[in-house]
Design a protein around this motif. Structure first.
Motif, PDB file in Angstrom:
ATOM      1  N   THR A 254      40.952  41.315  53.809  1.00  0.00           N
ATOM      2  CA  THR A 254      42.216  41.739  53.160  1.00  0.00           C
ATOM      3  C   THR A 254      41.919  42.893  52.184  1.00  0.00           C
ATOM      4  N   ARG A 255      40.699  43.428  52.109  1.00  0.00           N
ATOM      5  CA  ARG A 255      40.340  44.554  51.137  1.00  0.00           C
ATOM      6  C   ARG A 255      39.954  45.682  51.978  1.00  0.00           C
ATOM      7  N   ARG A 256      40.440  46.536  51.442  1.00  0.00           N
ATOM      8  CA  ARG A 256      39.978  48.112  51.908  1.00  0.00           C
ATOM      9  C   ARG A 256      38.767  48.787  51.364  1.00  0.00           C
ATOM     10  N   VAL A 257      37.972  49.060  51.995  1.00  0.00           N
ATOM     11  CA  VAL A 257      36.643  49.802  51.476  1.00  0.00           C
ATOM     12  C   VAL A 257      36.480  51.144  51.926  1.00  0.00           C
ATOM     13  N   HIS A 258      35.880  51.826  50.794  1.00  0.00           N
ATOM     14  CA  HIS A 258      35.825  53.401  51.054  1.00  0.00           C
ATOM     15  C   HIS A 258      34.570  53.444  51.097  1.00  0.00           C
TER      16      HIS A 258
ATOM     17  N   ASP B 262      31.620  52.179  48.657  1.00  0.00           N
ATOM     18  CA  ASP B 262      32.278  51.982  47.352  1.00  0.00           C
ATOM     19  C   ASP B 262      32.142  50.274  47.140  1.00  0.00           C
ATOM     20  N   SER B 263      31.287  49.828  46.220  1.00  0.00           N
ATOM     21  CA  SER B 263      31.468  48.420  46.078  1.00  0.00           C
ATOM     22  C   SER B 263      32.780  47.780  45.570  1.00  0.00           C
ATOM     23  N   PRO B 264      33.085  46.441  45.881  1.00  0.00           N
ATOM     24  CA  PRO B 264      34.386  46.164  45.552  1.00  0.00           C
ATOM     25  C   PRO B 264      34.717  46.255  44.106  1.00  0.00           C
ATOM     26  N   GLY B 265      35.944  46.902  43.780  1.00  0.00           N
ATOM     27  CA  GLY B 265      36.289  47.285  42.551  1.00  0.00           C
ATOM     28  C   GLY B 265      36.071  48.387  41.785  1.00  0.00           C
ATOM     29  N   PHE B 266      35.046  49.084  42.805  1.00  0.00           N
ATOM     30  CA  PHE B 266      34.518  50.547  42.200  1.00  0.00           C
ATOM     31  C   PHE B 266      34.885  51.535  42.999  1.00  0.00           C
TER      32      PHE B 266
ATOM     33  N   GLN C 292      36.838  53.826  45.400  1.00  0.00           N
ATOM     34  CA  GLN C 292      38.218  53.525  46.008  1.00  0.00           C
ATOM     35  C   GLN C 292      38.403  52.327  46.614  1.00  0.00           C
ATOM     36  N   SER C 293      37.349  51.531  46.666  1.00  0.00           N
ATOM     37  CA  SER C 293      37.354  50.316  47.101  1.00  0.00           C
ATOM     38  C   SER C 293      38.292  49.243  46.377  1.00  0.00           C
ATOM     39  N   ASP C 294      38.964  48.189  47.052  1.00  0.00           N
ATOM     40  CA  ASP C 294      39.562  47.467  46.392  1.00  0.00           C
ATOM     41  C   ASP C 294      38.787  46.331  45.667  1.00  0.00           C
ATOM     42  N   PRO C 295      39.662  45.870  44.663  1.00  0.00           N
ATOM     43  CA  PRO C 295      38.440  44.726  43.974  1.00  0.00           C
ATOM     44  C   PRO C 295      38.727  43.497  44.393  1.00  0.00           C
ATOM     45  N   PHE C 296      37.814  42.580  44.404  1.00  0.00           N
ATOM     46  CA  PHE C 296      38.074  41.093  44.539  1.00  0.00           C
ATOM     47  C   PHE C 296      39.242  40.577  43.705  1.00  0.00           C
ATOM     48  N   ALA C 297      39.896  39.658  44.296  1.00  0.00           N
ATOM     49  CA  ALA C 297      41.045  38.825  43.554  1.00  0.00           C
ATOM     50  C   ALA C 297      40.401  38.141  42.658  1.00  0.00           C
ATOM     51  N   ASP C 298      39.356  37.448  42.852  1.00  0.00           N
ATOM     52  CA  ASP C 298      38.612  36.817  41.580  1.00  0.00           C
ATOM     53  C   ASP C 298      38.037  37.830  40.697  1.00  0.00           C
ATOM     54  N   LEU C 299      38.303  37.763  39.319  1.00  0.00           N
ATOM     55  CA  LEU C 299      37.675  38.692  38.172  1.00  0.00           C
ATOM     56  C   LEU C 299      36.498  38.137  37.772  1.00  0.00           C
ATOM     57  N   ASP C 300      36.186  36.960  38.125  1.00  0.00           N
ATOM     58  CA  ASP C 300      34.796  36.285  37.870  1.00  0.00           C
ATOM     59  C   ASP C 300      33.865  36.203  39.168  1.00  0.00           C
ATOM     60  N   ALA C 301      33.987  37.079  40.174  1.00  0.00           N
ATOM     61  CA  ALA C 301      33.415  36.987  41.297  1.00  0.00           C
ATOM     62  C   ALA C 301      32.020  36.867  40.954  1.00  0.00           C
ATOM     63  N   SER C 302      31.219  36.226  41.698  1.00  0.00           N
ATOM     64  CA  SER C 302      29.763  35.993  41.455  1.00  0.00           C
ATOM     65  C   SER C 302      28.869  37.180  42.521  1.00  0.00           C
ATOM     66  N   ILE C 303      27.454  37.078  42.092  1.00  0.00           N
ATOM     67  CA  ILE C 303      26.703  37.984  42.808  1.00  0.00           C
ATOM     68  C   ILE C 303      26.738  37.651  44.188  1.00  0.00           C
ATOM     69  N   GLU C 304      26.854  36.397  44.438  1.00  0.00           N
ATOM     70  CA  GLU C 304      27.102  36.005  45.913  1.00  0.00           C
ATOM     71  C   GLU C 304      28.157  36.431  46.538  1.00  0.00           C
TER      72      GLU C 304
ATOM     73  N   ALA D  34      38.259  46.321  36.217  1.00  0.00           N
ATOM     74  CA  ALA D  34      37.619  45.601  37.353  1.00  0.00           C
ATOM     75  C   ALA D  34      35.958  45.809  37.245  1.00  0.00           C
ATOM     76  N   TYR D  35      35.530  47.018  36.322  1.00  0.00           N
ATOM     77  CA  TYR D  35      34.280  47.286  36.020  1.00  0.00           C
ATOM     78  C   TYR D  35      33.609  46.106  35.557  1.00  0.00           C
ATOM     79  N   ARG D  36      34.128  45.082  34.950  1.00  0.00           N
ATOM     80  CA  ARG D  36      33.600  44.043  34.228  1.00  0.00           C
ATOM     81  C   ARG D  36      33.201  43.022  35.302  1.00  0.00           C
ATOM     82  N   THR D  37      33.770  43.070  36.405  1.00  0.00           N
ATOM     83  CA  THR D  37      33.589  41.938  37.555  1.00  0.00           C
ATOM     84  C   THR D  37      32.215  42.451  38.195  1.00  0.00           C
ATOM     85  N   GLY D  38      31.920  43.332  38.412  1.00  0.00           N
ATOM     86  CA  GLY D  38      30.976  43.857  39.185  1.00  0.00           C
ATOM     87  C   GLY D  38      29.671  43.951  38.441  1.00  0.00           C
ATOM     88  N   TYR D  39      29.773  44.571  37.076  1.00  0.00           N
ATOM     89  CA  TYR D  39      28.638  44.521  36.177  1.00  0.00           C
ATOM     90  C   TYR D  39      28.447  43.041  35.664  1.00  0.00           C
ATOM     91  N   GLY D  40      29.366  42.265  35.524  1.00  0.00           N
ATOM     92  CA  GLY D  40      29.225  40.892  35.077  1.00  0.00           C
ATOM     93  C   GLY D  40      28.508  39.877  36.134  1.00  0.00           C
TER      94      GLY D  40
END
Length: 453
Positions: free
Chosen positions: A12-16, A56-60, A62-74, A199-205
């Motif tokens: 469901t995500r668009r990735v650049h 572009d990784s999810p949320g970074f 032009q790529s759509d972020p994950f719906a889960d703001l606490d997404a894991s490294i997995e 959303a930067y906090r999701t990937g960084y976190g």
């Protein structure tokens, strides 16, 4: 070597992603909070050896972020493999720097058959105390504020992360040897941060919480090379890696150039050919236009064959959500800038618009209304400056533009009707981003006025 840009749907995500070169495929995963844009110089170099693919990784970016703001490294690792699936790539060699390396090592652990080898620039092994420090202050919320206060914080945070590590620990013991005050370098990261938003906090976190994923010494694994150069805060982490599997190696190098040369030489041994055609979205992407005065990529979105909407100066297609078909003009949005000084003659812009309409089979061309006022005052210079004042200047212009016409005449007789929702910070942030992306707004306004005469 030319870099092309593309979108592809991954679930469901668009990735650049960016692509350059020919030959065996190399996947390139960027660090946080950057995007694949940071790899553009490296892609031009390495495309002599590979077909470089940099998403572009999810949320970074032009790529759509994950719906889960606490997404894991997995989740980031699985998302990367899903991206490979969407492109039709079975097995690949890959390069990642810092956060990108953490994601790749986890992806290798979870999907060992998908990777032939990895080259990593710095692999973090955090101590419990470092994790505690990071959790306390490394990733504060980043949300637009009514008067642009968030922009002042962002500028100084990005600048001083090269002065101190971690950036918020302003102490003599935390000073770095790679400090700089180059506004162009800071601006590149700022633009990626503005694209990500909170959303930067999701990937960084996810990266900061990630466990040590290096396999046990006797565990079968694809070969991996880890290097870090002098000045990289992760160079000392080479000593923390412990015993590595036989197929893994790690070393310290003197310079970033040496790190890159060692990495590309290593990866050349393992890269494989990819599919003849990579996956791509049907309703958004980029195409190249070559007409007198312009040769570059144009970003488009919508339904081919529909009327083509052309945005106003200082704007972009993301501000045209109701348009059935739209493009970013040169020097606006995600499209390439004009080479040299943007033209002010209507003929140059008309050639680009007509060529875009032909590529997209557009039935008609519709123009957004033009602002009133002096082009020089409406669109001042937004070149990055040492203290990031261009960011807050642009924010003030966007805000005032909802209250007065022209924005620079804040008088009762110039007041215009507005709704409070027009000044919602999240909406202003989208308009602000479009404005600072616009390197040819003044020239487009002058040219458009010529067209209307």
């Amino acid at each position: 070597m030319t870099i092309t840009r593309h979108f592809v749907d991954v679930g469901t995500r668009r990735v650049h992603y960016r692509r350059a070169g020919a030959g065996p495929v190399l996947l390139m995963v960027h660090q946080s909070p950057r995007s694949s844009a940071e790899y553009a110089p490296l892609m031009r170099d390495w495309s002599r050896h590979f077909t470089c693919i940099a998403p572009d990784s999810p949320g970074f970016g032009q790529s759509d972020p994950f719906a889960d703001l606490d997404a894991s490294i997995e989740a980031f690792a699985d998302g990367l493999v899903a991206f490979l699936d969407a492109l039709g790539i079975d097995r690949v060699a890959a390069y990642g720097f810092h956060s990108g390396g953490i994601i790749l090592v986890n992806a290798l652990k979870r999907h060992p058959s998908r990777f032939t080898a990895l080259a990593i620039g710095g692999y973090a092994i955090w101590t419990p105390e470092e994790r505690r420090i990071f959790s306390d202050g490394y990733l504060p919320p980043f949300r637009p504020q009514p008067y642009g206060e968030h922009l002042t914080w962002a500028w100084n945070r990005v600048l001083e992360q090269t002065w101190f590590f971690p950036w918020f620990a302003v102490e003599p013991a935390t000073r770095m040897s790679v400090a700089h005050d180059d506004p162009v370098r800071v601006d590149a990261t700022i633009r990626d941060l503005l694209d990500s938003g909170d959303a930067y906090r999701t990937g960084y976190g996810a990266v900061l919480r990630a466990a040590r994923d290096i396999p046990a010494p006797g565990e079968p694994t694809a070969p991996v090379l880890i290097t870090a150069s002098t000045g990289d805060p992760l160079q000392d982490h080479i000593d923390r890696l412990g015993t590595l599997p036989p197929q893994w190696s790690a070393c310290k190098v003197a310079t970033p150039d040496e790190h890159q040369q060692v990495s590309v030489t290593y990866l050349a041994q393992f890269a494989l050919a990819g599919p003849d055609r990579l996956g791509e979205a049907a309703d958004e992407g980029f195409f190249r236009i070559s007409v007198p005065g312009y040769d570059g990529l144009i970003h488009w979105r919508g339904s081919r064959g529909a009327p083509l909407t052309i945005h106003g100066p200082g704007r972009g297609l993301e501000l045209l959500p109701e348009a059935a078909l739209a493009i970013d003009l040169p020097g606006h949005g995600l499209s390439d800038p004009w080479p040299g000084e943007p033209p002010v003659d209507a003929a140059s812009w008309t050639r680009v618009i007509e060529a875009a309409a032909e590529v997209l089979d557009a039935r008609d061309v519709v123009y957004e209304a033009m602002p009133v006022g002096d082009p020089d005052r409406l669109f001042p210079d937004f070149q990055p400056d040492r203290f990031g004042a261009y960011l807050t200047r642009a924010w003030g212009i966007v805000r005032a533009g909802h209250l007065f016409s022209p924005w620079y005449e804040a008088k009762a007789e110039n007041a215009i009707a507005f709704a409070p929702a027009d000044l919602a910070p999240d909406q202003l942030a989208i308009e602000h981003r479009a404005l600072i992306r616009s390197s040819a707004a003044r020239e487009w306004l002058i040219a458009r006025r010529q067209q209307e005469e």
